[in-house]
Design an enzyme around this catalytic site. Structure first.
Site, mmCIF file in Angstrom:
data_model
loop_
_atom_site.group_PDB
_atom_site.id
_atom_site.type_symbol
_atom_site.label_atom_id
_atom_site.label_comp_id
_atom_site.label_asym_id
_atom_site.label_seq_id
_atom_site.Cartn_x
_atom_site.Cartn_y
_atom_site.Cartn_z
ATOM 1 N N ARG A 20 6.613 -5.109 11.379
ATOM 2 C CA ARG A 20 5.273 -6.215 10.738
ATOM 3 C C ARG A 20 5.685 -5.691 9.658
ATOM 4 N NH1 ARG A 20 2.041 -6.484 6.475
ATOM 5 N NH2 ARG A 20 1.256 -3.812 7.039
ATOM 6 N N ASP A 21 5.141 -5.071 8.633
ATOM 7 C CA ASP A 21 5.031 -4.739 7.554
ATOM 8 C C ASP A 21 6.930 -4.846 6.701
ATOM 9 O OD1 ASP A 21 5.012 -4.462 4.745
ATOM 10 O OD2 ASP A 21 4.132 -2.478 4.575
ATOM 11 N N HIS A 212 0.026 5.779 3.533
ATOM 12 C CA HIS A 212 0.968 4.778 3.090
ATOM 13 C C HIS A 212 2.072 3.581 2.263
ATOM 14 C CE1 HIS A 212 2.591 0.492 5.043
ATOM 15 N NE2 HIS A 212 2.890 0.198 3.645
ATOM 16 N N HIS A 214 5.502 3.282 -0.249
ATOM 17 C CA HIS A 214 6.134 2.657 -1.158
ATOM 18 C C HIS A 214 7.111 3.275 -2.322
ATOM 19 C CE1 HIS A 214 5.403 -1.599 0.399
ATOM 20 N NE2 HIS A 214 4.280 -1.228 1.403
ATOM 21 N N CYS A 245 5.954 -6.192 -0.284
ATOM 22 C CA CYS A 245 4.491 -7.240 -0.116
ATOM 23 C C CYS A 245 4.894 -8.527 -1.564
ATOM 24 C CB CYS A 245 3.511 -6.541 -0.895
ATOM 25 S SG CYS A 245 1.797 -7.582 -1.075
ATOM 26 N N ASN A 254 8.869 0.036 2.003
ATOM 27 C CA ASN A 254 8.182 1.073 2.244
ATOM 28 C C ASN A 254 8.874 2.204 2.150
ATOM 29 O OD1 ASN A 254 5.560 -0.305 4.051
ATOM 30 N ND2 ASN A 254 7.289 -1.208 4.332
#
Length: 317
Positions: A20-21, A212, A214, A245, A254
């Site tokens: 997803r990310d 979470h 990065h 992002c 990430n």
């Protein structure tokens, strides 16, 4: 206020967010079968918890247009927990119909980033979540909260810890089972991690925290070390370090799942993950993307992956 060190957890739960990310901001759009091949490689490496997709508008994020098909193909795999990001009640309805185990509601801690990300105010986002919570009642599908820019905003700078705490309390009131703090732009530092964990344990003591990070500024794993020192047991990572992002200038991927697993393995912390399998999955991800990925362990291998001495030239002179 400093936080007293705790004993690091003996087991850590890792949620894989690469599907997803990791993929949502990539120029290469993978076919569903390619995503499934990557998912199966991750499952073979021991991954059991996925943030697998997002039920956003296919026009807004074409890379995730196959959200329902991807969930359908994976949902009957034994032992998996599939969560999906949803931006609004319509997304939640689609996620419920697809058969996810939990939905993730996300909001930025800063007004300017939330406006860029979802084109609404923080309060408007939170108000909309109330309808999603009602949709989930009696469904058996859990609600998870995620706070983006929880450690800083690329437009506003420092984000007050009280703003993060206020959003966390709203998620608790909605019945969230977990809360993820998103380092959307790589602005987290170990002191900020300590400050936020300490504050949230006071503000929402019954809401388990997930971190979470990065690796935008190269200290993603240093922030993990701070989280471990505080006893935080849940982390999110992306295979190969995929991600970033689109609404955060300069934000890179990430922390890499294989780098995180290597760190935890070397510390004697159990994850249920198999490092060689993750390295294989990361190499597959790089092949699918058509470029080298930023992770390090999948390039160098674990520290005891020895070279053949005779194959290395000997210095002269």
């Amino acid at each position: 206020m400093p936080v007293a060190p705790e004993v690091p957890p003996r087991r850590v739960h890792v949620t894989e967010v690469g599907l997803r990310d990791g993929l949502q901001n990539e120029p290469v759009v993978l076919a569903t079968e390619q995503k499934l091949a990557l998912a199966r490689a991750l499952i073979a490496a021991g991954v059991r918890e996925f943030e697998v997709t997002s039920f956003v508008s296919p026009r807004a994020v074409p890379a995730l247009a196959d959200a329902a098909e991807l969930v359908a193909a994976l949902r009957d795999t034994p032992g998996l927990h599939l969560s999906a990001l949803v931006p609004n009640p319509r997304g939640a309805e689609r996620a419920l119909a697809a058969g996810v185990d939990s939905v993730v509601l996300f909001v930025s801690a800063s007004e300017s980033h939330n406006a860029k990300n979802v084109n609404r105010s923080v309060e408007a986002s939170l108000a909309g979540f109330e309808r999603v919570a009602r949709l989930l009642e009696g469904s058996g599908v859990a609600l998870r909260g995620a706070i983006a820019t929880a450690f800083g905003c690329p437009f506003e700078g420092n984000v007050p810890v009280q703003a993060v705490g206020g959003i966390a309390r709203r998620f608790a009131e909605l019945g969230a089972t977990h809360l993820s703090l998103g380092d959307t732009t790589g602005m987290a530092t170990p002191p900020l991690v300590a400050e936020r964990v300490h504050h949230l344990r006071g503000a929402v003591p019954d809401l388990p925290l997930t971190l979470h990070f990065h690796n935008t500024r190269g200290i993603g794993l240093a922030n993990v070390m701070q989280g471990l020192a505080l006893g935080v047991e849940r982390y999110e990572s992306s295979i190969g370090g995929l991600g970033g992002c689109p609404f955060a200038p300069g934000a890179s991927g990430n922390i890499a799942s294989e780098d995180l697993a290597y760190l935890l393995e070397e510390m004697g912390i159990d994850t249920g993950l198999e490092l060689d399998g993750l390295i294989g999955a990361a190499r597959l991800a790089g092949e699918l993307m058509g470029r080298p990925l930023p992770a390090q362990v999948s390039r160098a291998g674990p520290r005891l992956a020895l070279a053949e001495c005779a194959a290395v030239p000997t210095a002269r002179g």
